[in-house]
Design a protein around this motif. Structure first.
Motif, PDB file in Angstrom:
ATOM      1  N   UNK A   1       0.860  -1.173   0.000  1.00 12.07           N
ATOM      2  CA  UNK A   1       0.000   0.000   0.000  1.00 12.07           C
ATOM      3  C   UNK A   1       0.894   1.220   0.000  1.00 12.07           C
ATOM      4  N   UNK A   2       0.321   2.334  -0.438  1.00  9.40           N
ATOM      5  CA  UNK A   2       1.105   3.567  -0.470  1.00  9.40           C
ATOM      6  C   UNK A   2       1.465   3.950   0.956  1.00  9.40           C
ATOM      7  N   UNK A   3       2.684   4.422   1.187  1.00 14.33           N
ATOM      8  CA  UNK A   3       3.039   4.815   2.556  1.00 14.33           C
ATOM      9  C   UNK A   3       2.224   6.029   2.994  1.00 14.33           C
ATOM     10  N   UNK A   4       2.067   6.163   4.315  1.00 18.11           N
ATOM     11  CA  UNK A   4       1.313   7.286   4.854  1.00 18.11           C
ATOM     12  C   UNK A   4       2.128   8.571   4.721  1.00 18.11           C
TER      13      UNK A   4
ATOM     14  N   UNK B   1      -8.456   0.608   1.980  1.00 16.70           N
ATOM     15  CA  UNK B   1      -7.243   1.217   1.426  1.00 16.70           C
ATOM     16  C   UNK B   1      -6.441   1.868   2.549  1.00 16.70           C
ATOM     17  N   UNK B   2      -7.150   2.668   3.349  1.00 16.33           N
ATOM     18  CA  UNK B   2      -6.483   3.343   4.452  1.00 16.33           C
ATOM     19  C   UNK B   2      -5.951   2.328   5.455  1.00 16.33           C
ATOM     20  N   UNK B   3      -6.771   1.306   5.727  1.00 14.24           N
ATOM     21  CA  UNK B   3      -6.382   0.278   6.689  1.00 14.24           C
ATOM     22  C   UNK B   3      -5.066  -0.387   6.253  1.00 14.24           C
TER      23      UNK B   3
ATOM     24  N   UNK C   1       2.368   0.766   7.622  1.00 13.03           N
ATOM     25  CA  UNK C   1       3.177   1.637   8.477  1.00 13.03           C
ATOM     26  C   UNK C   1       3.565   0.900   9.765  1.00 13.03           C
ATOM     27  N   UNK C   2       2.573   0.235  10.357  1.00 20.32           N
ATOM     28  CA  UNK C   2       2.836  -0.499  11.596  1.00 20.32           C
ATOM     29  C   UNK C   2       3.897  -1.565  11.349  1.00 20.32           C
ATOM     30  N   UNK C   3       3.747  -2.279  10.236  1.00 24.24           N
ATOM     31  CA  UNK C   3       4.708  -3.341   9.921  1.00 24.24           C
ATOM     32  C   UNK C   3       6.099  -2.756   9.734  1.00 24.24           C
ATOM     33  N   UNK C   4       6.164  -1.601   9.060  1.00 26.49           N
ATOM     34  CA  UNK C   4       7.465  -0.973   8.811  1.00 26.49           C
ATOM     35  C   UNK C   4       8.138  -0.595  10.133  1.00 26.49           C
ATOM     36  N   UNK C   5       7.368  -0.054  11.065  1.00 23.92           N
ATOM     37  CA  UNK C   5       7.957   0.341  12.347  1.00 23.92           C
ATOM     38  C   UNK C   5       8.413  -0.881  13.142  1.00 23.92           C
ATOM     39  N   UNK C   6       7.639  -1.964  13.039  1.00 21.03           N
ATOM     40  CA  UNK C   6       8.017  -3.189  13.763  1.00 21.03           C
ATOM     41  C   UNK C   6       9.345  -3.724  13.212  1.00 21.03           C
TER      42      UNK C   6
ATOM     43  N   UNK D   1       3.199   6.794  15.220  1.00 24.16           N
ATOM     44  CA  UNK D   1       2.482   8.066  15.229  1.00 24.16           C
ATOM     45  C   UNK D   1       3.217   9.134  14.432  1.00 24.16           C
ATOM     46  N   UNK D   2       4.404   8.789  13.901  1.00 23.99           N
ATOM     47  CA  UNK D   2       5.230   9.748  13.177  1.00 23.99           C
ATOM     48  C   UNK D   2       5.537  10.965  14.039  1.00 23.99           C
TER      49      UNK D   2
END
Lengths: 344, 591
Positions: free
Chosen positions: B328-331, B461-463, B469-474, B506-507
């Motif tokens: 998915x597109x990054x936030x 899509x947003x989900x 994002x969560x996966x990337x931070x993990x 939370x960026x």
């Protein structure tokens, strides 16, 4: 409405308000010590009144069977535990308290016709039958999950309430009853007539509240309860048993409940399910005090009594609606007053 | 994936059985199933409220009554079509639920149930005493439902309507729980503190689930009115309200299917007890409540999760791995402040707890792109300071300026929105949820899809972006292998890292870390220090409370020492290590 009616309604409201105030105090006490929201309080009111009715009618009150059953159950559970831990003396003590005492009481009731006894002894017998149910219910329903959340304890309370209400119907039937009046004296105050029973209710309530105050201020058990209410863990570290505190607060609440029922039963017809509404009105009072302040709870309960009495004059069909809707503005007011973040 | 297929098979079998039931079963069972369906709709609302949100209501029967009476009155007196009375009933319910919610939900959790008890009683008496609503006799002659020319009149026809509504609600509820707002609701049970710090508006979340539960009940009432075509106050009493809660708790209040199981069990049991108990006791009356009450106490003592988890033991559950994070597109990221610019400024921060002064006139600042360490002996007031800065437990006096804005009187969620994120000294994760779901709570403020979008699945899509994002931070924090494990199953040190990943999701431009290295092994501490250095280089400001001096001194750019709530010393790590006052505070003076 003329002065006479206003006084009469005021007298009515104060009488009921005094009872609600007693119940509200018990509710605040139980909540502070055990975090249990004691919905079954009302059942003790009904059980107290209806047990006295049975005794006066020369019948064996059903509460006796409940007392024997609960006592036996606790004796089995705690006795087995004591045996397993080889604490034989403790086991003996448990059996004598939970089985032998209720059996002695049963023997007394079978041997002596309670209906012929003088009123104070009848009241004493009724209290001996009903009050022990309080700590017994604490032991069976609440103590095993004493550390659960307020929410879980509340749901258990509601479950205990419906169980006791069903049992009340089984024991006492669906018909309402009144007990004989304690006194037929009446006083006249200007145009209005003061009923002796009403005066008795108010005076006794005030005396009981003073006794409670003395208990909490001057006795070691009262202080132990206050300590537990303030800080459960701290109190436990000081050697105050949480179970003891819980059973003690339930004993007090049951005494107040049963005695309130006995006090009002000559002036109000009590049904097996009347206690619930009476108890809930005590609750509205307790909530006005935020389930924390004793004086505000008592004042709130008297307010509920007066509101109920005057609304029964203007809109008698809607008196319950008015009393229970009062809780919404009260909650709003409390909500605006508090600004703390709730945390475990 | 095989297990997932297994669950689907069970579900399909259940739906097929339902579809065939009216063709095979006698009328009596259809009626029973209709009632089970109606009750289950109400109990489903309680699953959301009690099992998921940790709130409860004894007044659901009153909401059922509101739906039923609105339709009964409008159709019989004003001849309005039942299809218009449904929204009317929902509107009335929503208004009342919102007002009860608003007055009680800011108070401690037990005021809502108490409020609902009072509301349940008062509405019951209102129904019974209003002439216009037929008093205790009720309203009869309610029209049946019509779809075009088809009249839904028979119990069998109604069966399909009720169960379709129920299954749609079950699906919508499940969808909702598996979404951004759903995670926020589930976070309520972990205490509102953490949820608020992650930007969740917890009072709003509570009001929303209370309203949803009330609306479910209202729909059930509308269906009831047109099935029975007669209403009186009895089925909407407090006793029934309590029974609804029993259904939820017995069935399993944390699971959507528990609502159906509970409604089924209680309804069938009631039917059976009402036949037998009066014979047993030799008198008539509602004696089934005795059994229900005892059953309830037993369930709460011995199987607090209800019957549903016991049933599911018979077939394997879908493992959480079933969910793959799709590309998915990054936030979007927030613009970072310039490294070295002033990020946070604390002036004269004071916090009193009654007579105890936990922080006394403490002042310091944090720059973007630096690690500021806050150290001091236990009880020095470090965590209190964290709570004050993040708005979780506001300061008594003093100012907090974050990115040029005064924030000391803002709620935690608004401070979080400005770009401050934190971890907790006592780990606050939702133990039963997977690591990735826990971390995704941190990204709450980076999405905006509503409850309705979540229920209808238009938020996917947003989900996907949030989960990515969560996966990337993990992964960044080195926990990729544990991503789908239950957070509670991780060792404590790893749980602290999950908290950091959640804060990063939370960026943030300022990160508040409360003892992140406690419970970590040497290598893990090294990895954590590396991660924090990288974050610093990206321009994030880090405020760190930590007891491990090697860790602090090797990482911090500046150090602030606190003792007894006051500032003892501040400066570069080397200066602090040589400062005699600090040495005395830590090691005690020379006798």
């Amino acid at each position: 409405m003329d002065m006479q009616i206003a006084l009469l309604l005021g007298q009515d409201g104060l009488t009921n308000g005094a009872i609600y105030a007693l119940l509200a105090l018990a509710l605040v006490l139980v909540f502070a010590v055990t975090r249990v929201i004691f919905i079954p309080q009302g059942e003790f009111v009904a059980f107290g009144a209806l047990t006295l009715v049975s005794l006066q009618a020369g019948k064996l009150p059903g509460t006796l069977w409940l007392l024997l059953a609960l006592g036996t159950l606790i004796a089995l559970i705690d006795g087995a535990l004591a045996l397993r831990n080889r604490q034989f003396r403790r086991g003996l003590w448990i059996v004598s308290v939970y089985c032998v005492l209720p059996l002695l009481l049963a023997g007394t009731l079978f041997a002596i016709p309670a209906a012929t006894l003088p009123l104070p002894l009848q009241v004493g017998l009724a209290l001996m039958l009903v009050v022990p149910l309080g700590p017994m219910i604490y032991r069976l329903a609440y103590q095993p999950i004493a550390e659960a959340s307020v929410l879980v304890l509340l749901i258990v309370s509601v479950a205990v309430h419906v169980t006791l209400m069903g049992i009340g119907l089984l024991f006492f039937g669906a018909e309402g009853s009144r007990t004989l009046p304690f006194s037929d004296v009446s006083f006249s105050l200007g145009d209005a007539l003061l009923q002796g029973q009403a005066v008795l209710v108010v005076v006794t309530s005030v005396l009981l509240i003073m006794a409670l105050y003395f208990f909490f201020e001057r006795t070691i058990y009262g202080k132990a309860l206050r300590a537990t209410a303030m800080n459960r863990t701290g109190a436990r570290l000081m050697g105050i048993s949480g179970t003891l505190a819980g059973m003690l607060s339930f004993t007090l609440a049951a005494t107040i409940g049963a005695f309130s029922g006995i006090l009002i039963s000559p002036i109000t017809t009590i049904y097996y399910d009347s206690g619930f509404l009476i108890g809930l009105k005590g609750f509205v009072g307790a909530i006005i005090g935020g389930l924390a302040s004793y004086p505000v709870a008592a004042a709130g309960a008297i307010l509920v009594g007066l509101l109920e009495s005057y609304s029964s004059f203007w809109a008698s069909a809607f008196k319950e609606v008015i009393v229970f809707t009062l809780i919404i503005p009260v909650l709003l007011w409390r909500s605006l007053k508090t600004h703390h973040v709730e945390e475990e | 994936m095989k297990h997932a297929a297994h669950t689907t098979t069970v579900l399909l079998l259940f739906i097929t059985a339902l579809a065939l039931a009216p063709l095979l079963l006698p009328e009596f069972y259809i009626t029973l199933l209709n009632y089970i369906g109606l009750y289950a709709i109400v109990a489903l609302g309680l699953v959301l409220l009690t099992g998921v949100g940790g709130l409860t209501s004894f007044g659901q029967a009153a909401f059922v009554g509101l739906g039923a009476y609105t339709s009964a009155y409008l159709t019989t007196v004003h001849g309005v079509s039942p299809w218009l009375t449904l929204p009317a009933g929902l509107l009335a319910t929503a208004l009342i639920a919102l007002s009860i919610g608003i007055v009680t939900l800011r108070l401690s959790g037990h005021f809502l149930p108490l409020g609902t008890i009072a509301w349940g009683i008062s509405l019951y008496y209102l129904f019974g005493n209003l002439e216009a609503l037929g008093g205790h006799t009720g309203i009869s002659g309610i029209p049946s439902l019509q779809v075009l020319d088809l009249e839904i009149k028979s119990g069998r026809a109604f069966f399909y309507l009720i169960w379709v509504v129920l299954l749609v609600f079950v699906l919508a509820t499940r969808n909702l729980l598996d979404s951004r707002e759903g995670r926020a609701i589930r976070a309520l049970r972990g205490g509102s503190l953490m949820a608020e710090a992650m930007g969740v508006n917890t009072p709003r979340a509570k009001i929303v689930i209370f309203t949803i539960a009330a609306l479910y009940a209202s729909v059930s009432g509308w269906l009831y009115a047109h099935l029975q075509r007669f209403v009186n106050p009895t089925p909407f009493s407090l006793t029934q309200g309590i029974e609804y809660l029993f259904m939820g708790v017995v069935g399993g209040v944390a699971h959507v299917w528990g609502a159906i199981i509970g409604a089924g069990l209680i309804t069938i049991l009631k039917q059976w007890l009402q036949d037998w108990l009066p014979k047993l006791f030799g008198q008539s009356g509602n004696f089934e409540v005795i059994v229900f009450g005892l059953l309830m106490i037993f369930v709460l003592h011995r199987a607090r999760d209800g019957v549903w988890p016991i049933i599911t033991r018979w077939w394997p559950q879908r493992p959480t791995q079933a969910r793959v994070v799709v590309e998915a597109a990054p936030l979007a990221r927030r613009p970072m402040p310039k490294p070295g610019s002033l990020l946070l400024e604390i002036k004269d921060a004071t916090k009193r707890f009654g007579g105890l002064v936990a922080n006394e006139r403490v002042s310091f600042s944090v720059m973007a792109g630096e690690v500021m360490a806050l150290i001091g002996p236990n009880g020095a007031g470090k965590s209190t300071m964290f709570n004050g800065i993040s708005g979780v437990d506001p300061l008594t006096s003093g100012t907090v300026i974050f990115r040029g804005q005064r924030v000391e009187s803002l709620p935690a969620r608004d401070i979080a929105r400005l770009g401050m994120s934190r971890t907790f000294q006592h780990v606050r994760l939702l133990a039963g949820m997977s690591v990735i779901e826990n971390v995704a709570i941190g990204a709450h403020l980076r999405g905006n899809k509503s409850f309705i979008a979540a229920a209808c699945r238009t938020d996917r899509k947003e989900e996907a972006r949030l989960l990515r994002e969560a996966a990337a931070q993990i992964e960044r924090c080195g926990l990729a292998e544990q991503m789908y494990e239950a957070a509670g199953s991780l060792p404590l040190g790893k749980q602290r890292i999950v908290e950091i990943a959640r804060a990063l999701a939370a960026d943030p431009c300022l990160l508040l870390l409360d003892e992140p290295a406690a419970g970590l092994r040497y290598m893990e501490k090294q990895a954590l220090a590396d991660l924090l250095r990288r974050l610093r280089d990206e321009g994030i400001g880090i405020l760190l409370v930590e007891h491990d001096m090697d860790f602090v001194m090797g990482l911090a750019d500046r150090v602030l020492v606190m003792e007894f709530g006051r500032k003892l010393a501040a400066g570069l790590p080397e200066e602090i290590q040589r400062n005699p006052a600090v040495v005395e505070a830590y090691l005690g003076g020379v006798e």
